[in-house]
Design an enzyme around this catalytic site. Sequence first.
Site, PDB file in Angstrom:
ATOM      1  N   GLU A   1      -0.216  -9.366  -1.137  1.00 42.36           N
ATOM      2  CA  GLU A   1      -2.121  -9.854  -1.335  1.00 42.36           C
ATOM      3  C   GLU A   1      -2.627  -9.623  -2.306  1.00 42.36           C
ATOM      4  O   GLU A   1      -3.519 -10.477  -2.993  1.00 42.36           O
ATOM      5  CB  GLU A   1      -2.272  -8.457  -0.012  1.00 42.36           C
ATOM      6  CG  GLU A   1      -2.499  -9.111   1.048  1.00 42.36           C
ATOM      7  CD  GLU A   1      -2.593  -7.718   1.885  1.00 42.36           C
ATOM      8  OE1 GLU A   1      -3.005  -6.710   2.067  1.00 42.36           O
ATOM      9  OE2 GLU A   1      -2.685  -7.841   3.284  1.00 42.36           O
TER      10      GLU A   1
ATOM     11  N   GLY B   1       0.469  -5.099   0.757  1.00 39.54           N
ATOM     12  CA  GLY B   1      -0.539  -5.493  -0.201  1.00 39.54           C
ATOM     13  C   GLY B   1      -0.076  -5.919  -1.439  1.00 39.54           C
ATOM     14  O   GLY B   1      -0.900  -6.429  -2.514  1.00 39.54           O
TER      15      GLY B   1
ATOM     16  N   ALA C   1       0.514  -1.052   0.241  1.00 37.94           N
ATOM     17  CA  ALA C   1      -0.329   0.411  -0.330  1.00 37.94           C
ATOM     18  C   ALA C   1       0.369   0.889  -0.053  1.00 37.94           C
ATOM     19  O   ALA C   1       2.419   1.153   0.240  1.00 37.94           O
ATOM     20  CB  ALA C   1      -1.068  -0.158   0.987  1.00 37.94           C
TER      21      ALA C   1
ATOM     22  N   GLU D   1       4.053  -5.251   6.885  1.00 36.48           N
ATOM     23  CA  GLU D   1       3.489  -4.408   7.690  1.00 36.48           C
ATOM     24  C   GLU D   1       3.960  -3.928   9.203  1.00 36.48           C
ATOM     25  O   GLU D   1       3.878  -2.779  10.182  1.00 36.48           O
ATOM     26  CB  GLU D   1       1.649  -5.032   7.705  1.00 36.48           C
ATOM     27  CG  GLU D   1       1.245  -4.733   6.693  1.00 36.48           C
ATOM     28  CD  GLU D   1       1.196  -5.826   5.463  1.00 36.48           C
ATOM     29  OE1 GLU D   1       2.608  -7.107   5.483  1.00 36.48           O
ATOM     30  OE2 GLU D   1       0.581  -5.805   4.217  1.00 36.48           O
TER      31      GLU D   1
HETATM   32  N1  DAK Z   1       4.458   3.389  -0.279  1.00 37.68           N
HETATM   33  C1  DAK Z   1       5.093   4.563  -0.801  1.00 37.68           C
HETATM   34  N2  DAK Z   1       5.908   4.350  -1.197  1.00 37.68           N
HETATM   35  C2  DAK Z   1       6.759   3.614  -1.391  1.00 37.68           C
HETATM   36  C3  DAK Z   1       6.939   2.728  -1.039  1.00 37.68           C
HETATM   37  C4  DAK Z   1       5.182   2.315  -0.361  1.00 37.68           C
HETATM   38  N3  DAK Z   1       5.118   1.055   0.020  1.00 37.68           N
HETATM   39  N4  DAK Z   1       7.376   1.668  -0.976  1.00 37.68           N
HETATM   40  C5  DAK Z   1       8.551   2.308  -1.583  1.00 37.68           C
HETATM   41  N5  DAK Z   1       7.947   3.641  -1.838  1.00 37.68           N
HETATM   42  C6  DAK Z   1       9.100   4.575  -2.539  1.00 37.68           C
HETATM   43  C7  DAK Z   1      10.261   5.118  -1.907  1.00 37.68           C
HETATM   44  O1  DAK Z   1       9.869   6.109  -0.523  1.00 37.68           O
HETATM   45  C8  DAK Z   1      10.982   5.710  -2.478  1.00 37.68           C
HETATM   46  O2  DAK Z   1      10.547   6.991  -3.409  1.00 37.68           O
HETATM   47  P1  DAK Z   1      11.815   8.203  -3.220  1.00 37.68           P
HETATM   48  O3  DAK Z   1      11.945   8.408  -1.610  1.00 37.68           O
HETATM   49  O4  DAK Z   1      12.322   7.314  -3.311  1.00 37.68           O
HETATM   50  O5  DAK Z   1      10.664   9.533  -3.387  1.00 37.68           O
HETATM   51  C9  DAK Z   1      11.053   4.635  -3.998  1.00 37.68           C
HETATM   52  O6  DAK Z   1      10.065   4.256  -3.121  1.00 37.68           O
HETATM   53  C10 DAK Z   1      11.984   4.044  -4.034  1.00 37.68           C
HETATM   54  O7  DAK Z   1      12.171   3.194  -2.464  1.00 37.68           O
HETATM   55  P2  DAK Z   1      13.413   3.013  -2.127  1.00 37.68           P
HETATM   56  O8  DAK Z   1      14.103   3.999  -2.047  1.00 37.68           O
HETATM   57  O9  DAK Z   1      12.779   2.847  -0.742  1.00 37.68           O
HETATM   58  O10 DAK Z   1      13.671   1.593  -2.464  1.00 37.68           O
HETATM   59  P3  DAK Z   1      14.585   0.525  -2.044  1.00 37.68           P
HETATM   60  O11 DAK Z   1      15.228  -0.400  -2.804  1.00 37.68           O
HETATM   61  O12 DAK Z   1      16.611   0.637  -0.649  1.00 37.68           O
HETATM   62  O13 DAK Z   1      13.942  -0.395  -0.954  1.00 37.68           O
HETATM   63  C11 DAK Z   1      11.738  -1.650  -0.020  1.00 37.68           C
HETATM   64  C12 DAK Z   1      12.511  -1.008  -1.411  1.00 37.68           C
HETATM   65  C13 DAK Z   1      10.786  -2.268  -1.170  1.00 37.68           C
HETATM   66  C14 DAK Z   1      12.965  -2.273   0.762  1.00 37.68           C
HETATM   67  C15 DAK Z   1      11.444  -0.556   0.469  1.00 37.68           C
HETATM   68  O14 DAK Z   1      11.152   0.337  -0.511  1.00 37.68           O
HETATM   69  C16 DAK Z   1      10.321  -0.468   1.051  1.00 37.68           C
HETATM   70  O15 DAK Z   1      10.423  -1.650   2.487  1.00 37.68           O
HETATM   71  N6  DAK Z   1       9.461  -0.591   0.846  1.00 37.68           N
HETATM   72  C17 DAK Z   1       8.131  -0.506   2.399  1.00 37.68           C
HETATM   73  C18 DAK Z   1       7.548  -1.732   1.712  1.00 37.68           C
HETATM   74  C19 DAK Z   1       6.322  -1.811   2.652  1.00 37.68           C
HETATM   75  O16 DAK Z   1       6.763  -2.034   3.968  1.00 37.68           O
HETATM   76  N7  DAK Z   1       5.121  -2.471   2.746  1.00 37.68           N
HETATM   77  C20 DAK Z   1       3.905  -2.333   2.765  1.00 37.68           C
HETATM   78  C21 DAK Z   1       3.053  -1.483   2.692  1.00 37.68           C
HETATM   79  S1  DAK Z   1       2.381  -1.836   4.302  1.00 37.68           S
HETATM   80  C22 DAK Z   1      -5.428  -2.749   3.522  1.00 37.68           C
HETATM   81  C23 DAK Z   1      -5.118  -2.547   1.923  1.00 37.68           C
HETATM   82  C24 DAK Z   1      -3.818  -3.231   2.062  1.00 37.68           C
HETATM   83  C25 DAK Z   1      -3.174  -2.792   2.944  1.00 37.68           C
HETATM   84  C26 DAK Z   1      -3.697  -2.103   4.319  1.00 37.68           C
HETATM   85  C27 DAK Z   1      -4.712  -2.007   4.425  1.00 37.68           C
HETATM   86  N8  DAK Z   1      -7.139  -1.541   3.692  1.00 37.68           N
HETATM   87  C28 DAK Z   1      -7.979  -2.910   2.358  1.00 37.68           C
HETATM   88  C29 DAK Z   1      -7.720  -1.479   4.570  1.00 37.68           C
HETATM   89  C30 DAK Z   1      -1.672  -3.006   3.217  1.00 37.68           C
HETATM   90  C31 DAK Z   1      -0.881  -2.169   4.059  1.00 37.68           C
HETATM   91  C32 DAK Z   1       0.835  -2.323   3.060  1.00 37.68           C
HETATM   92  O17 DAK Z   1       1.242  -2.789   2.371  1.00 37.68           O
END
Ligand code: DAK
Length: 257
Positions: free
Chosen positions: A111, A108, A65, A131
């Site tokens: 998912e 997500g 997400a 998450e």
């Molecule tokens: N959201 C927004 N931006 C993201 C992102 C994300 N999930 N993942 C990466 N980016 C952005 C980074 O902020 C960065 O942007 P800038 O800083 O350049 O502007 C760009 O993408 C490149 O990312 P990185 O610089 O971080 O790249 P790396 O290769 O160093 O790292 C990484 C890659 C995938 C390990 C890292 O980006 C990371 O940890 N990303 C977050 C992964 C994460 O935590 N995902 C889970 C998110 S929570 C729901 C439905 C769904 C959900 C919840 C509720 N309902 C219907 C109620 C789902 C929740 C989630 O998925």
Amino acid sequence: MPRYLVVQAPEDGVRLITLQRPEALNALNTELLAELAAELDSADRDPAIAAVVITGNRKAFAAGADIREMAERDLVGILNDPRVAHWQRIAAFSKPLIAAVNGFALGGGCELVMCADIVIAGEDARFGQPEINLGIIPGAGGTQRLLRAVGKPLAMQMVLTGEPISARHAQQAGLVSEVSQPELTVERAMQIGAAIARKAPLAVRLAKEALLKAADTDLATGLRFERHAFTLLAGTADRAEGIRAFQEKRPAHFQGQ
Ligand code: DAK
């Protein structure tokens, strides 16, 4: 025209949807999810479409997400979250959905993979539910579908540690149907879509429905559903054509009737 998707129809009967938000590793913001739900609705209604392939890019299928968007939502915002309805529409797609996954499939993104029926993963793909690192839990099926897909110990490990698993591990665990070279995932997924497109559409639809029943019902109910679906197909022209084609030693030509 969708802003975050590229939609193509390179093979007969198979639509290819590419998530196109590379600057954020294809993070699934509300607009992208709305576009995806609308595309799948349209593919569902289109009799010329037999299957859909969904993919991202080499670095990311989808990194979850959109965390920036999530940061702006308070409790009431989450209670009224429009994404819930988009996810429900995506999960309700009635035709085969094939995911071609390279790079990160996190949160997500993982998912979304689990909403797909067939999953082709590049050797470099990573699947995870991180998450917990944000102080939350999966919100689009990650606790329910993951446990059903890979079993309790691995689902617990993935959700409680947030650590991703490799494509090979995901395949052994039952999250992925095939692992391929990263540059061939889309081609392979399209091949599978094209093979499905040559089958009898009503049989494909009922087969998907029956298989999904296995995940959310008890065995006796599932077997009853299968029996009814099997019986229903006896009334179709495509069943007669399939059997006749076998006996005449020629390929079947199904009409969806
Ligand atoms: N959201 C927004 N931006 C993201 C992102 C994300 N999930 N993942 C990466 N980016 C952005 C980074 O902020 C960065 O942007 P800038 O800083 O350049 O502007 C760009 O993408 C490149 O990312 P990185 O610089 O971080 O790249 P790396 O290769 O160093 O790292 C990484 C890659 C995938 C390990 C890292 O980006 C990371 O940890 N990303 C977050 C992964 C994460 O935590 N995902 C889970 C998110 S929570 C729901 C439905 C769904 C959900 C919840 C509720 N309902 C219907 C109620 C789902 C929740 C989630 O998925």
